[in-house]
Design an enzyme around this catalytic site. Sequence first.
Site, short mmCIF file in Angstrom:
data_model
loop_
_atom_site.label_atom_id
_atom_site.label_comp_id
_atom_site.label_asym_id
_atom_site.label_seq_id
_atom_site.Cartn_x
_atom_site.Cartn_y
_atom_site.Cartn_z
N ASP A 36 60.77 -21.61 105.89
CA ASP A 36 60.01 -20.66 105.09
C ASP A 36 58.67 -20.32 105.73
OD1 ASP A 36 61.94 -20.39 103.26
OD2 ASP A 36 60.86 -21.23 101.56
N ASP A 282 48.57 29.27 107.97
CA ASP A 282 49.48 28.32 108.62
C ASP A 282 50.21 27.45 107.62
OD1 ASP A 282 48.94 29.21 111.07
OD2 ASP A 282 47.55 27.62 111.64
N GLY A 417 58.96 20.69 112.61
CA GLY A 417 60.27 21.23 112.29
C GLY A 417 60.37 22.70 112.63
N LEU A 418 59.26 23.44 112.49
CA LEU A 418 59.28 24.85 112.85
C LEU A 418 59.55 25.04 114.34
CD1 LEU A 418 56.38 26.23 110.67
CD2 LEU A 418 58.82 26.61 110.40
#
Length: 510
Positions: A36, A282, A417-418
């Site tokens: 542990d 933007d 992503g763009l």
Amino acid sequence: MKLTVWTYEGPPHVGAMRVATAMDGVHYVLHAPQGDTYADLVFTMIERLGKRPPVTYTTFQARDLGADTANLFKTATREACDRFRPDAIIVGASCTAELLQDDPGGLARTLGLPVPVIPLELPSYQRKENWGASETFYQLVRAMCQAEVAPPRADRAGRPVCNILGPTALGFRHRDDVAEVRGLLASLGIAVNVTAPQGARPTDLARLPEADFNVVLYPEIAAVAARWLERSFGQPFTRTVPIGVGATRDFIREVAALAGVDPTPALDDEHSRLPWYSRSVDSTYLTGKRVFVFGDATHAIAAARIAREELGFEVVGLGTYSREFAREVREAAGQLGLEALITDDYLEVEACIADLQPELVLGTQMERHIAKRFRIPCAVISAPVHVQDFPARRSPQMGWEGSNVIFDCWVHPLTMGLEEHLLTMFREDHEFHDAAGPSHLQSEQPRESKPAVAPVSDLAWSGEAETELAKVPFFVRGKARRNTERFARDRGLSVITLETLYDAKAHFGR
């Protein structure tokens, strides 16, 4: 009990370690078997602390179970006190040692140690890490604030005084949040009496009643102690957590009301760029993005508010693994017209994301992995922590600067992503064909292109239709799929063909 390969929270004794490690002068004696001791690595490898946690393990082995494990605990406790000379000792048992029923608190009291001994009852099979941290902090505060105190209500300069409660070791941006909140309080002319557990000694806890009120940064950790201080010493505490621009303004007004000061100068000093950036050209093309939110209760509720009110996103899912705060999350979800997802099973969360098909996921490290698999942009907003949550630079979530950090962390994955969209436009080019994959995910992508989200539908798509759908820009692809399937269901179609896709496009384009 359910076996799993990943968990949002550890057992409650890990929460106790987070409190002990955050403080100075506290030592934790943990009745635990060999094995542990893994918890030490969590602090030294993830948070990269320069010291190991102040924990002594009894580390009994299988062969000790037939002998006197209680005596092992007493010896370990006595030696820890002699060696480390702490101001206070907390004692408890791990989930395995709990089965031995050795009663660490009772055994420690028989030793006559020269320092306060605080026993912890942490039921490992019913509770989790945050509850363990909350209970440990509460027990420490109760033990150290026993004396009758006639608290002075202002510092020597006559300023109002508060305590900051909640930051611990291994907390999500706790270190940087404390610095940011101290700046907000200074701008209101409010002095800080004690910050705890982080950086406090047991003797500092005894001074908590000297403050006018308490600032609770993390209700999961400090709400129980704050309520006890309110009942025992008449100290009110804050309910607003300053994550996001709107919440920071509300926090300033709430603190100013508790301290009896004018909030105007602090409100006029707002220097977050999030409101302007979110109104800029933007960012406006991101308005209406469908967002799924999951994390601890404090950060999930705050993220949902920011997403809806400050960035113009549509929250399509909200949930938490913090069962103790399920009511608060359900209330927040209800205001959004949603049903909250309350679970600590990451497979349920994964299924929910696949079903909702969001365009952005705001979650923990687990949701980051899920989103990566589905190729959905993602930002981490909550513990469990990862090594990247302890950057060398400051990176708060609270206050004005925290709002700037949040804007950067949430919006940039979408703008990346763009760039994928541009690659899609040039997909016939030999450098940017489908098999090449997105450039910024190059090292993580398989050779073959995948759909953005694994489709979960009762309708079948023909190969031609799927290929045509893949040509739709990614940020509207999910909507195009949903509209087409709705169009097909309304007409009783079981298979979506290329013709169905174009019929649906014409129908919704009218």
